[in-house]
Write a protein that holds these residues in place. Sequence first.
Motif, PDB file in Angstrom:
ATOM      1  N   SER A 355       8.647  -3.527   3.280  1.00  0.00           N
ATOM      2  CA  SER A 355       7.635  -2.664   3.883  1.00  0.00           C
ATOM      3  C   SER A 355       8.204  -1.965   5.113  1.00  0.00           C
ATOM      4  O   SER A 355       8.045  -0.756   5.301  1.00  0.00           O
ATOM      5  N   THR A 410      -2.247  -0.082   5.020  1.00  0.00           N
ATOM      6  CA  THR A 410      -0.828   0.268   4.948  1.00  0.00           C
ATOM      7  C   THR A 410      -0.037  -1.011   4.700  1.00  0.00           C
ATOM      8  O   THR A 410      -0.522  -2.114   4.924  1.00  0.00           O
ATOM      9  N   SER A 411       1.219  -0.828   4.246  1.00  0.00           N
ATOM     10  CA  SER A 411       2.018  -2.005   3.949  1.00  0.00           C
ATOM     11  C   SER A 411       2.329  -2.792   5.217  1.00  0.00           C
ATOM     12  O   SER A 411       2.481  -4.008   5.184  1.00  0.00           O
ATOM     13  N   ALA A 415       2.074  -6.857   5.499  1.00  0.00           N
ATOM     14  CA  ALA A 415       3.263  -7.640   5.833  1.00  0.00           C
ATOM     15  C   ALA A 415       2.991  -8.540   7.030  1.00  0.00           C
ATOM     16  O   ALA A 415       3.301  -9.739   7.021  1.00  0.00           O
ATOM     17  N   ILE A 485       4.303   3.456   1.270  1.00  0.00           N
ATOM     18  CA  ILE A 485       3.615   2.698   2.323  1.00  0.00           C
ATOM     19  C   ILE A 485       2.182   2.402   1.868  1.00  0.00           C
ATOM     20  O   ILE A 485       1.699   1.273   1.987  1.00  0.00           O
ATOM     21  N   LEU A 488       2.164   0.041  -1.398  1.00  0.00           N
ATOM     22  CA  LEU A 488       2.411  -1.359  -1.062  1.00  0.00           C
ATOM     23  C   LEU A 488       1.265  -1.934  -0.253  1.00  0.00           C
ATOM     24  O   LEU A 488       0.993  -3.133  -0.299  1.00  0.00           O
ATOM     25  N   GLY A 489       0.602  -1.078   0.515  1.00  0.00           N
ATOM     26  CA  GLY A 489      -0.526  -1.563   1.309  1.00  0.00           C
ATOM     27  C   GLY A 489      -1.694  -1.959   0.432  1.00  0.00           C
ATOM     28  O   GLY A 489      -2.469  -2.852   0.775  1.00  0.00           O
ATOM     29  N   PRO A 492       0.164  -5.094  -2.921  1.00  0.00           N
ATOM     30  CA  PRO A 492       1.374  -5.807  -2.506  1.00  0.00           C
ATOM     31  C   PRO A 492       1.798  -6.888  -3.498  1.00  0.00           C
ATOM     32  O   PRO A 492       2.899  -7.396  -3.406  1.00  0.00           O
TER      33      PRO A 492
END
Lengths: 507, 175, 101
Positions: A355, A410-411, A415, A485, A488-489, A492
């Motif tokens: 990320s 958002t990723s 994370a 971004i 992945l957000g 995930p």
Amino acid sequence: MSKEELIIGLYSLAPLIIAGITAAIILVISAAGESRAGSGRLRAVNAAEKLSYLAFTAMAFISAVHFIKIKGPLTLFHNAVFFDHYSAAAGFIFSVMGIFTIFIAASEMKSESSRFQPEYYALLLSAAIGSLIMAMANDLLAAIVGIEILSFSTYILCALDNKNKRAVEGAFKYFLTGAAAGALFLFGLAHIYGGAQTTFISEIPSMAAVNVQGPGPGAPLLIGLVFITAALLFKAAAVPFHSWAPDAYDAATVSVAAFMTYFVKAAVFILIFRIFAAAFIFMASSITGVLSVIAVITMTLANIAALYQNNLKRMLAYSSISHTAYMLIAVICSAGVYKNAVADCGAYIIFYLVSYFFINAAIFSALAMLSPGENRVHTIEDLKGLGFKKPFFSASFSLALLALAGIPATSGFIAKFFIFYNAFLSNHHALVLLAVINSLIAFYYYIKIIMAMYMQKPESGETAVSFGNAGRESAICLAVSSALIIILGVYPEVIVKLAKLAVISSF
Amino acid sequence: MPMLISSAVFYIFAILSVISAILTVSVSNPVKSAVSMIFCLFCLAIIYFTLGAHFAGIIQILVYAGAIMVLFLFVIMLLEKRNNESFDDIISAPKIISLVLAVILLTALSAALAASTGHSGVFPAAAESFGTLKAVGSSIFKKYIFVFEALSALILVAIAGVTLLSAKNSEGDNK
Amino acid sequence: MTIGLAHYLVLAAALFIIGLIGLTIRKNIIVLFMCVELMLNSANLTILAYARQFNDSDFHAAALFVMVIAAAEAALGLALVVAMFRYRGTADSTKLTLLKG
């Protein structure tokens, strides 16, 4: 060595071999090219770029094949290297990072005034060799050789912008601290050998158990662990050892700074986690306390220093230092009490690295669009008034900054959430609290940039930066990373699942 | 070798190497600094011999003292233009603190090491082939073959870097 | 009095600390660099002492690898020193002040 061993050896090292051969070819091309300026340089740069694209794509492909085909962990070359899902995943990540770096570098490399030489690509490939060795190393000796290859390539990349005094100075500062860190690592390695009679990561736990005299893990082993950790923290730029990072980032050009944020950091953390989880988990409790203190000091100091930065690259350097601290929390938690701590933490570190990689790829490709070719300092003032003039650029750049700050969807948020939640489960409540407070502080300086873009007018009426001949490549990179971004957000799970699979099968 | 002589050799060269190391970091003239470093490396080579590491000792003299330090001397001579630093401005409060911290660290390290190496102090008898060229060579090319090969990549990077750094220098100066 | 492992380790630790002190107090970049070499040598001495203790001359290879790393580092570092000296005309680390902030 039997024929079968040779074949599997070549198969497992194929990405390394490809990178090495391509780097050598590029060096030959650039040495053979007569002119080092003008159109001759451009031709050589173009050829080298295509070759390195090919090489990185092939490496990514082979690593993916490795990841799918490997049955379980293997050790090769008299136990010197691991060949497992973890190293294959790392190889894939490094290759993709290499491709993105070439994209970000395109506008720097191809402008007429650029002084970069085609060797740039050879150094990227050799850095990939170093980090792959770090990811595969079972022998700590191999690991330090990998670290040195990666560091050497980075020092030279930093100093490549010739005629720029700042570049050479930054590279030298980086070099001196890096050399000291190398010496620390070797001193630590010597004591680990003294404590465990081996330097193989996979053998350290069992050998240490036999070799220990008296109570506790034995002084040599502890000294070795402390020195090795200090050396790796140097490379990852955690706080007592961070002073080189802002200088080096500031001195490097945009693409090299980008490379240093995600590539070097990923390589170092993949090695740190391997050493911790596979070799020293049995004595991790003796240094997690110190590591927690270092993590807290690192994030606090870095965030406070970032608040006062006007120079964008220095600010991003401090921001990257604070992110080191968050990843360090996951390393600390891998020694956690609950079941599957190692697998979870490993997966979260990998997810964080991925990320963080996309976020920084977005940020630095945006910076590369701003004033390509020219290695001037980017300040926050430069961005004033860009907001509505360049809607695509500003929106993506803001998105990346918000992801760095950790806004939901958002990723970056996911994370951080994984790591904090995991720390909470491992009963590091104070650590989580301090990390959350720090993330809130960090919001301020990320928002400051976005405010400058959308809310403030430049003093002279015109925006301070030109987009001039901004390369197509940077824009593509910015768009792709921004999309990733968000993706992945929201989803995930895929990456986390794959990462967990890699860590479980390898440790 | 009789016990007494081996102890005497160790102590003499250990003390000499520490003294020359201290000189290396404390004299203000870089040339003198480099020369005492070379002397320190020689003393260490002899200490390596007392450990039965004959090959490493020879390489230490040939490569380290002979090549690397001479490279240092060349560069110092090349650059040397009144850039001595006087010892006066070396001493300052934060540096004294770092000195004190370092001495504490040294004491702690030594104490921990001396206490934990409970192997009754004396080395076990060395095997027949210990430290011979044959033994070391076969371990390099068998057990440590991967590291050996990886080092070739390291040297390639170093060569590329040195050529790049110096090539662009001459370009910048001449044109 | 017999000489054992501990003597060698303490000698190595002393050399390491001397190198570390040198790194913090010196300004001349070439001397700083020599301090790093000193630390590498102390690592080597530690490696060889433990190898003698374990009667394991295989690990002597590690000492040679350390020397290779040191040599490569010296070559690259000195090239950087020369490059910097040409641009800045100084070998004093306190005068490296272009990067501040």
